[in-house]
Design a protein around this motif. Structure first.
Motif: not given
Length: 175
Positions: A43-45, A47, A158, A161-162
């Protein structure tokens, strides 16, 4: 605290803290929480996501503080306030232990977010009740509340972003 009361406190507080740490660790282990989870690592996390080791240190500390706070209230004089405080504490602990399986095990980001919001409310109520019995017990839960603010933001981001990564998408993130 009197010497005899202090000794009895620590005799209960240390095992209570160890049990709560063990339960939290077991929940995380059984749900394969963290970066070793293939779904999560993909998954993209956000920043502001802390490194993985921070979670182990933070949760061990928070579970220990929970155990210490619980001991103060458990050993307090029996009353309706104490009974309600302990019920709230147990409810928040169950919700806490459910979050890792929901998020990491079942990949339910939206349900995880709703769960963590309920958890925050239960912890805030527990802290308030604990403070009315023993002020230090309430203060011991404040770092937990602060951490839950970060955890809620992470869970939200999360999800944002996902899109499509949620196994039971409720549409909280427009996905």
């Amino acid at each position: 605290m009197q010497e005899a009361r202090t000794e009895s406190y620590w005799r209960f507080a240390i095992p209570a803290a160890l049990v709560i740490v063990a339960l939290g660790s077991l929940s995380g282990y059984l749900s394969n929480s963290g970066y070793s989870n293939g779904w999560f690592s993909g998954l993209q996390k956000p920043s502001f996501m802390p490194p993985g080791w921070v979670f182990g240190v933070a949760w061990t500390t928070l579970y220990t503080l929970m155990g210490l706070a619980f001991a103060f209230v458990w050993l307090a004089w029996p009353s309706r306030l104490r009974r309600n405080a302990l019920r709230l504490f147990h409810a928040q602990l169950l919700v806490n232990l459910a979050w890792s399986p929901i998020f990491f095990g079942w990949h339910m980001i939206d349900i995880g977010l709703l769960t963590i919001i309920v958890l925050f409310i239960l912890v805030a109520l527990s802290a308030w009740h604990f403070a009315r019995i023993e002020p230090l017990a309430g203060w011991l839960l404040v770092p937990y509340l602060a951490w839950l603010c970060l955890a809620t933001a992470l869970n939200f981001e999360i999800g944002r972003l996902n899109p499509g990564a949620d196994a039971m998408n409720l549409g909280l993130f427009g996905g």
